[in-house]
Write a protein that holds these residues in place. Sequence first.
Motif, mmCIF file in Angstrom:
data_model
loop_
_atom_site.group_PDB
_atom_site.id
_atom_site.type_symbol
_atom_site.label_atom_id
_atom_site.label_comp_id
_atom_site.label_asym_id
_atom_site.label_seq_id
_atom_site.Cartn_x
_atom_site.Cartn_y
_atom_site.Cartn_z
ATOM 1 N N PRO A 1 0.805 -1.236 0.000
ATOM 2 C CA PRO A 1 0.000 0.000 0.000
ATOM 3 C C PRO A 1 0.831 1.275 0.000
ATOM 4 N N ASP A 2 2.111 1.175 0.361
ATOM 5 C CA ASP A 2 2.964 2.365 0.386
ATOM 6 C C ASP A 2 3.846 2.481 -0.852
ATOM 7 N N ASP A 3 3.641 1.604 -1.822
ATOM 8 C CA ASP A 3 4.501 1.566 -3.013
ATOM 9 C C ASP A 3 3.627 1.611 -4.262
ATOM 10 N N LEU A 4 3.532 2.788 -4.866
ATOM 11 C CA LEU A 4 2.665 2.946 -6.031
ATOM 12 C C LEU A 4 3.144 2.097 -7.201
ATOM 13 N N ALA A 5 4.451 1.923 -7.341
ATOM 14 C CA ALA A 5 4.969 1.122 -8.455
ATOM 15 C C ALA A 5 4.465 -0.320 -8.370
ATOM 16 N N SER A 6 4.435 -0.872 -7.157
ATOM 17 C CA SER A 6 3.952 -2.249 -7.008
ATOM 18 C C SER A 6 2.462 -2.337 -7.327
ATOM 19 N N LEU A 7 1.727 -1.271 -7.036
ATOM 20 C CA LEU A 7 0.294 -1.273 -7.342
ATOM 21 C C LEU A 7 0.051 -1.082 -8.836
ATOM 22 N N ARG A 8 0.964 -0.400 -9.507
ATOM 23 C CA ARG A 8 0.828 -0.293 -10.966
ATOM 24 C C ARG A 8 1.047 -1.662 -11.614
ATOM 25 N N ARG A 9 1.945 -2.446 -11.052
ATOM 26 C CA ARG A 9 2.131 -3.804 -11.581
ATOM 27 C C ARG A 9 0.877 -4.639 -11.350
ATOM 28 N N LEU A 10 0.247 -4.457 -10.190
ATOM 29 C CA LEU A 10 -1.004 -5.172 -9.919
ATOM 30 C C LEU A 10 -2.100 -4.700 -10.871
ATOM 31 N N ASP A 11 -2.170 -3.414 -11.099
ATOM 32 C CA ASP A 11 -3.158 -2.856 -12.027
ATOM 33 C C ASP A 11 -2.959 -3.430 -13.428
ATOM 34 N N ALA A 12 -1.703 -3.507 -13.855
ATOM 35 C CA ALA A 12 -1.420 -4.052 -15.186
ATOM 36 C C ALA A 12 -1.820 -5.520 -15.273
ATOM 37 N N ALA A 13 -1.557 -6.266 -14.202
ATOM 38 C CA ALA A 13 -1.920 -7.687 -14.201
ATOM 39 C C ALA A 13 -3.437 -7.859 -14.239
ATOM 40 N N LEU A 14 -4.153 -7.024 -13.515
ATOM 41 C CA LEU A 14 -5.618 -7.095 -13.538
ATOM 42 C C LEU A 14 -6.150 -6.756 -14.930
ATOM 43 N N THR A 15 -5.564 -5.751 -15.550
ATOM 44 C CA THR A 15 -5.989 -5.371 -16.903
ATOM 45 C C THR A 15 -5.713 -6.503 -17.887
ATOM 46 N N TRP A 16 -4.554 -7.127 -17.737
ATOM 47 C CA TRP A 16 -4.159 -8.218 -18.636
ATOM 48 C C TRP A 16 -5.115 -9.406 -18.529
ATOM 49 N N THR A 17 -5.614 -9.655 -17.330
ATOM 50 C CA THR A 17 -6.512 -10.799 -17.137
ATOM 51 C C THR A 17 -7.972 -10.451 -17.424
ATOM 52 N N GLY A 18 -8.234 -9.195 -17.789
ATOM 53 C CA GLY A 18 -9.609 -8.801 -18.098
ATOM 54 C C GLY A 18 -10.484 -8.622 -16.879
ATOM 55 N N PHE A 19 -9.896 -8.197 -15.765
ATOM 56 C CA PHE A 19 -10.647 -8.034 -14.516
ATOM 57 C C PHE A 19 -11.782 -7.028 -14.698
ATOM 58 N N ARG A 20 -12.958 -7.392 -14.205
ATOM 59 C CA ARG A 20 -14.133 -6.529 -14.276
ATOM 60 C C ARG A 20 -14.873 -6.563 -12.935
ATOM 61 N N VAL A 21 -15.554 -5.476 -12.660
ATOM 62 C CA VAL A 21 -16.478 -5.411 -11.527
ATOM 63 C C VAL A 21 -17.839 -5.065 -12.101
ATOM 64 N N GLU A 22 -18.777 -5.981 -11.951
ATOM 65 C CA GLU A 22 -20.118 -5.775 -12.522
ATOM 66 C C GLU A 22 -20.036 -5.408 -14.006
ATOM 67 N N GLY A 23 -19.122 -6.074 -14.713
ATOM 68 C CA GLY A 23 -19.029 -5.898 -16.157
ATOM 69 C C GLY A 23 -18.225 -4.710 -16.628
ATOM 70 N N LYS A 24 -17.648 -3.922 -15.709
ATOM 71 C CA LYS A 24 -16.877 -2.742 -16.108
ATOM 72 C C LYS A 24 -15.483 -2.781 -15.489
ATOM 73 N N THR A 25 -14.534 -2.155 -16.184
ATOM 74 C CA THR A 25 -13.201 -2.005 -15.611
ATOM 75 C C THR A 25 -13.224 -0.892 -14.569
ATOM 76 N N VAL A 26 -12.171 -0.841 -13.772
ATOM 77 C CA VAL A 26 -12.074 0.214 -12.760
ATOM 78 C C VAL A 26 -12.111 1.587 -13.413
ATOM 79 N N ARG A 27 -11.403 1.758 -14.510
ATOM 80 C CA ARG A 27 -11.361 3.073 -15.166
ATOM 81 C C ARG A 27 -12.719 3.451 -15.746
ATOM 82 N N GLU A 28 -13.467 2.478 -16.185
ATOM 83 C CA GLU A 28 -14.817 2.784 -16.676
ATOM 84 C C GLU A 28 -15.714 3.253 -15.529
ATOM 85 N N TRP A 29 -15.564 2.622 -14.377
ATOM 86 C CA TRP A 29 -16.346 3.064 -13.223
ATOM 87 C C TRP A 29 -15.940 4.475 -12.808
#
Length: 552
Positions: free
Chosen positions: A16-44
């Motif tokens: 939680p204190d390392d934005l770079a590590s969270l960007r890697r998590l964000d990229a991995a979620l995007t790569w796997t097609g992660f959705r919440v109720e059919g939308k990506t986080v950025r769409e929400w």
Amino acid sequence: MREDTALEAARRGARPDDLASLRRLDAALTWTGFRVEGKTVREWISGFASVRSRWFNAPDTVRHVTRAGLGAVPALVDALRARTLDVRPNEDTNIRAQCIEALGSIEPLPTCAIPALLGALSLPSARVRWMSLTVLERMRPRPSTAALRALLPCLQDRNDTELRSRALRVLAAMEGALPEAVRRAALERLVDPKRVVRRDALPLLGRFANDPEVLIALEEQALIDDGNRIESLRVLADAAPERALPLLLDTARKAVEDRPRRQDLMNAQAMDHFWHEAGLRALLILGQMGARAASALPALSELTYVSRLAPHVDAAIDDIVRDLLRRRAPPLPVERLGDPRAVALVRDLPLLEDASEEPAKVLARWAADLRAFGPELTVRVALAAARRVLGLWEWQHPRHEGPRSALMAMERWLCAPADEHARGAVSHGDVVPSQAATSPDAFSAAWSVTYATLCLPGFDSSQHNLLGEDEGGSLGSCVYAACRALSRESVITWALGSSEESPTPLPPRQSAREIHQAILDEVLPWLCGTWDPVKDVPKLRDELRARSWEDR
């Protein structure tokens, strides 16, 4: 398979204190097609524009984003940092405010977002600035040059009382030693024309407890600033107990002091009301000081003869005596922790880390399992949970002694299980706080006490419980309400009131851990036979009274 492995590795490496590590998590979620109720986080987040932002009201859009956990942080930070958003001004405010709310709702708190939140203090929307400060207070930034450069100018904004007030709270919550510039700024705010700003400067000054000038200033505020007298004394009690005790006792005595009657009856009654509440809060502070207020026991005992103060004085004395016992208690014997009841109490609660379920509900189910060990353990667990949050009610409603009297009756039942004590507890605990006039934390605290009393045997509480029997019944409801109180969330219905007396709300997981720890701290010593936080208190109190309150 490779995608799942990469995502799992990114989750393990997310900090939680390392934005770079969270960007890697964000990229991995995007790569796997992660959705919440059919939308990506950025769409929400884009959808935030069409949802009118309010003050931390948790709209569905924010809840959907926070379901992504730390993986949502990069997108939220990017939106908050953007110099301009291609939307209308009111939509810009909607997006940024809800980004801030989401950042403050994710657990663990993403402290890597602190720079973005500090940057938001220069945005034109007052609500965005206030919300940024509210989340910064929870995140407790370090007093870096960048943080101080953003926060200290807020104290000079003459046109925004809320900004000055909330900036002081952030400074008071900072982790690490504060520089001299902060001390000077806090002292300057003691002459602010707004009472709430002067009030919020006091805890910040409490961070400089070894500074003689600060201690003198706190004493002076207690004497000259009637509106902040009690807050000054509360801060002084933490910083220099020996200097606070005489002032607290004097304030307690004034609660029943005869004052000259003026011709203006309404003003006279208002003055009586003011001093009565101030005296009751002074007694609460003395109780919260615990063993540090032991030297005040003789003076307190003299006040027990004043009928209007007696239950409040008794409560303060008991709190002091309980802390004396706690401090002198031996360590818990390891061999006694094998008791099945102790095993059930100390077992790990990994589900508190599960983002898919409310932590308070998890803890309520854990408490429900403890009912199998009999009524005494059940009542003790309920008593410990309710006692932990009782102060949230008492501080805001000091004249309403029902919840405190209810817990004292529960203690009498534990000392001597009799129907009259049980009936007294339930009667005193039958408090229905005003939905309109009570803040959510005090509201839930009162209900926690009510549910605690319904844990006593002999009462059919099934129609009153918040949770069903399979979720914990009265005990689960008590624990659940206590957790909600620490998070400043209401139970049963919306509590629409507010209070500047409310402390900073804890995140839900931390609230559950606090209640869990409070239960362990009070119940384990009894189970292990080291000391009894219920039965030993009246014994020591009577012994001290017989020795004229000399603690040998």
